[in-house]
Design an enzyme around this catalytic site. Structure first.
Site, mmCIF file in Angstrom:
data_model
loop_
_atom_site.group_PDB
_atom_site.id
_atom_site.type_symbol
_atom_site.label_atom_id
_atom_site.label_comp_id
_atom_site.label_asym_id
_atom_site.label_seq_id
_atom_site.Cartn_x
_atom_site.Cartn_y
_atom_site.Cartn_z
ATOM 1 N N CYS A 2 0.865 -1.187 0.000
ATOM 2 C CA CYS A 2 0.000 0.000 0.000
ATOM 3 C C CYS A 2 0.896 1.230 0.000
ATOM 4 O O CYS A 2 2.116 1.129 0.051
ATOM 5 C CB CYS A 2 -0.848 0.015 1.263
ATOM 6 N N ARG A 27 1.377 1.559 -6.058
ATOM 7 C CA ARG A 27 1.561 0.626 -4.932
ATOM 8 C C ARG A 27 0.246 -0.039 -4.530
ATOM 9 O O ARG A 27 0.223 -0.929 -3.687
ATOM 10 C CB ARG A 27 2.137 1.358 -3.716
ATOM 11 N N TRP A 74 -3.712 -1.755 -1.199
ATOM 12 C CA TRP A 74 -3.651 -2.977 -1.992
ATOM 13 C C TRP A 74 -4.025 -4.083 -1.008
ATOM 14 O O TRP A 74 -3.229 -4.457 -0.149
ATOM 15 C CB TRP A 74 -2.257 -3.205 -2.565
ATOM 16 N N ASN A 100 1.096 0.189 5.910
ATOM 17 C CA ASN A 100 1.484 -0.646 4.780
ATOM 18 C C ASN A 100 2.250 -1.828 5.347
ATOM 19 O O ASN A 100 3.229 -1.638 6.072
ATOM 20 C CB ASN A 100 2.384 0.145 3.813
ATOM 21 N N GLY A 101 1.796 -3.043 5.070
ATOM 22 C CA GLY A 101 2.519 -4.221 5.574
ATOM 23 C C GLY A 101 1.535 -5.302 5.975
ATOM 24 O O GLY A 101 0.363 -5.279 5.603
ATOM 25 N N GLU A 484 8.631 -20.707 -19.694
ATOM 26 C CA GLU A 484 8.472 -19.332 -19.191
ATOM 27 C C GLU A 484 9.545 -18.425 -19.768
ATOM 28 O O GLU A 484 9.278 -17.293 -20.155
ATOM 29 C CB GLU A 484 8.517 -19.349 -17.653
ATOM 30 N N LYS A 488 8.653 -15.088 -21.920
ATOM 31 C CA LYS A 488 9.182 -13.758 -21.546
ATOM 32 C C LYS A 488 9.850 -13.103 -22.752
ATOM 33 O O LYS A 488 9.603 -11.951 -23.068
ATOM 34 C CB LYS A 488 10.169 -13.894 -20.388
ATOM 35 N N GLU A 491 7.216 -12.190 -25.517
ATOM 36 C CA GLU A 491 6.195 -11.162 -25.261
ATOM 37 C C GLU A 491 6.787 -9.774 -25.087
ATOM 38 O O GLU A 491 6.083 -8.800 -25.294
ATOM 39 C CB GLU A 491 5.323 -11.547 -24.070
ATOM 40 N N HIS A 507 13.461 -35.569 -31.235
ATOM 41 C CA HIS A 507 12.178 -35.844 -31.919
ATOM 42 C C HIS A 507 11.753 -34.669 -32.782
ATOM 43 O O HIS A 507 10.564 -34.506 -33.057
ATOM 44 C CB HIS A 507 11.116 -36.175 -30.873
ATOM 45 N N LYS A 606 -2.546 -6.427 -19.514
ATOM 46 C CA LYS A 606 -2.123 -7.020 -18.242
ATOM 47 C C LYS A 606 -3.105 -8.100 -17.813
ATOM 48 O O LYS A 606 -2.733 -9.091 -17.225
ATOM 49 C CB LYS A 606 -2.017 -5.952 -17.147
HETATM 50 C C1 AGP Z 1 2.701 -13.307 -18.664
HETATM 51 O O1 AGP Z 1 3.887 -12.532 -18.653
HETATM 52 C C2 AGP Z 1 1.566 -12.613 -19.363
HETATM 53 N N1 AGP Z 1 1.341 -11.332 -18.812
HETATM 54 C C3 AGP Z 1 0.317 -13.497 -19.463
HETATM 55 O O2 AGP Z 1 0.691 -14.734 -20.030
HETATM 56 C C4 AGP Z 1 -0.386 -13.801 -18.114
HETATM 57 O O3 AGP Z 1 0.416 -14.653 -17.347
HETATM 58 C C5 AGP Z 1 -1.724 -14.503 -18.423
HETATM 59 O O4 AGP Z 1 -2.521 -13.638 -19.188
HETATM 60 C C6 AGP Z 1 -2.483 -14.918 -17.147
HETATM 61 O O5 AGP Z 1 -2.858 -13.771 -16.431
HETATM 62 P P1 AGP Z 1 -3.445 -13.973 -14.935
HETATM 63 O O6 AGP Z 1 -2.327 -14.576 -14.132
HETATM 64 O O7 AGP Z 1 -3.809 -12.599 -14.490
HETATM 65 O O8 AGP Z 1 -4.613 -14.902 -15.032
#
Ligand code: AGP
Length: 611
Positions: A2, A27, A74, A100-101, A484, A488, A491, A507, A606
């Site tokens: 927060c 935050r 938050w 905050n905490g 992952e 990264k 994206e 394979h 996001k």
């Molecule tokens: C990951 O870096 C991306 N932002 C995306 O794959 C994300 O993980 C996915 O959309 C799931 O989002 P969520 O965890 O909010 O459900």
């Protein structure tokens, strides 16, 4: 995470608090509030939603007071409602606290205070602080001493602000494991969770250390320890721009969030286990507890990075709780002809709690009488209101679109969940639990250590950012980290990358290897290390470029690959957390080299709230 702001001086406090909170909105932003001493009266305004809601609420109030506290929330304990918004007051309403905490022992303190006649209005841990100070003020009407006594009762993390009608010339701040910075203006004084809230008023600041308190008056700032000894803190000059300050001095939110991972993991595990008694407490799963023994299958559903966390969670749950675990993309799960029932637990993983496919998957599960739970980072999000049990990660808001700290926090939460399940199902004895917890306790420090790879990954990015294809390989519990790492890179740098199980090389993917292709290989010294070494030889035999992530003390591999990134040794179950960090750093630096918009990559959002 927060944001708090405090001010005392000769200016109207409301605009200063509102502006400060706006600069701390990164935050947390699910609710906000402020308190002002207005002609001898304590006036408190709180509202759900962003700061602009609070701004509208106070606009007409024409408050002229010159001392006050503000807070943007938050949620960690208690849903994002007006009752749970800060500031919180004591029984009289004459004392306000912002915080905050996470207070770990708040339930025990709350029960004791209720037994002593205190009336609570919220579900939060914070409100306990206000009633504790009220209790001590009755014995000794000095706000500094009463606050000090209250803080000595707390265990956990806090940065707090306190204001009491009985002493309008002072506000008190204090910190333990949550940041608090003091701003020294011309005849007016501030404290806040972070520099951006202060920067437009003064560049002269001093930083409190853990276990220190500050009393602000219109004459100055006085810093002491919790034992009352005066402390001299040097005044420092902040040279950052406001924008840079909001990112904590980092160039992008994503890099800041990569560096926040030790805290995100520490806060996620905080207060959820006792090494001494070898027990795990996972608040939020009470509704599910009675069903856990009968569960004969767990299906983890998620999207994107969260799905990768689910793949790691499968290994943790099967090894520690001995329950078969499947992992499914939410978008696939929801249309499958499911073989599930009331002995199936569907565990959704989602940092936002708003991903539509995951929400739909949970609804499908509920139609088939499955039990449902979630691991989520946003208190009160849609997903958390659908399921029977929630295990929150406490990573704080993640601004960068590419997940980083929320991913490693999910892994820590899954580890805790697997321990909790194993304990409930009797598959773990106390000795094993203690050993597993000892590995977990070491993790935040080990993450700090891995972050030292930042410069090395930047050099790799300089060398390879123009490549058009990358391959990421891993085995077992580390194969999801290969996925992952590839995600990264894709994206945020828009370079094509694929994650593959290293054992699959023969394979098909081995046909891709050329001297132009960097191959990132996760090679900790675990039970499949020799197999991975064989895969590395296959790649080298075809002139591929090998970037290997190795264990500290591995004297074999570093001499046989083009680049070796070394990470500390930990249990095989927690290795994915440490291996994820160099993946994040490499993708970040490649994207920066390519001039990409790291925090807001093209075409991405996001939270994917559409199909
Ligand atoms: C990951 O870096 C991306 N932002 C995306 O794959 C994300 O993980 C996915 O959309 C799931 O989002 P969520 O965890 O909010 O459900």
């Amino acid at each position: 995470m927060c944001g708090i702001v405090g001010y005392i001086g000769d200016k109207k406090v409301v605009p200063i608090l509102i502006d400060g909170l706006k600069r701390l909105e990164y935050r947390g932003y699910d609710s906000a509030g402020l308190a002002v001493l207005e002609q001898g009266r304590m006036v408190v305004h709180r509202s759900v939603g962003k700061i602009k809601e609070l701004e509208s609420a106070v606009w007409g109030a024409n408050l002229t007071g010159t001392v006050g506290l503000g807070h943007t929330r938050w949620a960690t304990h208690g849903r994002p409602t007006e009752e749970n918004a800060h500031p919180h007051t004591d029984c009289t309403g004459d004392l306000v606290v912002v915080h905050n905490g996470i207070i770990e022992n708040y339930l025990a303190l709350k029960e004791k205070l209720i037994a002593e006649g205190h009336a609570f209005r919220s579900e939060t841990d914070t409100e306990v602080i206000a009633h504790l100070i009220e209790k001590y003020l009755k014995e000794d009407p000095d706000i500094e001493r009463a606050t000090r006594r209250a803080l000595n009762d707390l265990t956990g993390a806090y940065a707090i602000g306190v204001l009491w009608k009985g002493d309008p010339g002072r506000i008190v701040g204090a910190r333990c494991q949550s940041p608090l910075v003091v701003g020294l203006g011309e005849g007016d004084f501030f404290f806040a969770s972070d520099i951006p809230a202060i920067l437009s008023h003064t560049r002269n600041v001093l930083f409190l250390n853990d276990g220190e308190m500050v009393v602000l008056t219109r004459e100055g700032a006085h810093v002491t320890t919790l034992n009352g000894e005066t402390v001299q803190r040097p005044v420092e000059k902040v040279l950052w721009s406001p924008i840079l300050a909001e990112k904590g001095g980092y160039k992008h939110f994503m890099l800041k969030e990569i560096y926040e991972q030790p805290r995100a993991v520490r806060d996620t595990i905080r207060g959820r286990f006792s090494e001494e008694s070898a027990t795990i407490f996972v608040e939020g799963m009470e509704q599910l507890e009675e069903h856990l023994a009968a569960i004969d299958k767990i299906i983890l559903i998620a999207c994107g990075t969260a799905w990768h966390a689910g793949l790691v969670g499968k290994f943790m749950i099967e090894e520690l709780a001995r329950v078969p675990a499947e992992v499914d993309y939410s978008s696939e799960f929801r249309y499958r002809d499911l073989v599930v029932g009331d002995r199936t637990l569907v565990l959704a993983i989602s940092q936002s709690g708003e991903t539509l496919d995951t929400l739909a998957g949970i609804k499908e599960a509920q139609l088939r009488d499955c039990h449902t739970a979630a691991i989520c980072n946003v208190v009160g999000s849609s997903l958390t209101r659908e399921v029977e049990g929630v295990l929150y990660t406490h990573a704080g808001p993640e601004i960068g679109v590419a997940a980083s700290k929320t991913f490693t926090a999910q892994l820590a939460a899954l580890y805790l969940f697997a321990l909790y399940l194993g304990q409930k199902r009797g598959t773990l004895n106390a000795e094993r639990v203690r050993a597993l917890l000892a590995d977990l306790v070491r993790l935040p420090q080990q993450i700090e250590h891995v972050l030292h790879l930042d410069a090395e990954t930047e050099r790799l990015a300089q060398q390879y950012h123009a490549k058009t294809d990358f391959l990421y390989l891993g085995r077992g519990i580390n194969y999801p980290i290969a996925l992952e790492g590839a995600l990264k890179l894709k994206e945020i740098s828009y370079i094509h990358a694929e994650g593959y199980p290293a054992g699959e090389m023969k394979h098909g993917p081995i046909a891709l290897i050329t001297e132009e292709m960097p191959v990132v290989i996760l090679a900790p010294q675990d039970k499949v290390y020799e197999k991975i070494r064989g895969n590395i030889q296959e790649v080298k035999a075809r002139d591929g470029i090998v970037i290997a992530v190795c264990s500290e003390g591995d004297t074999e591999l570093p001499g046989k690959v083009d680049h070796a990134l070394v990470v500390p040794r930990t249990s095989h179950l927690l290795a994915p957390v440490l291996l994820a960090i160099p993946m994040q750093l490499l993708a970040y630096h490649v994207a920066v080299r390519k001039g990409c918009d790291v925090d807001q990559p093209r075409n991405l959002a996001k939270s994917v709230t559409v199909e």
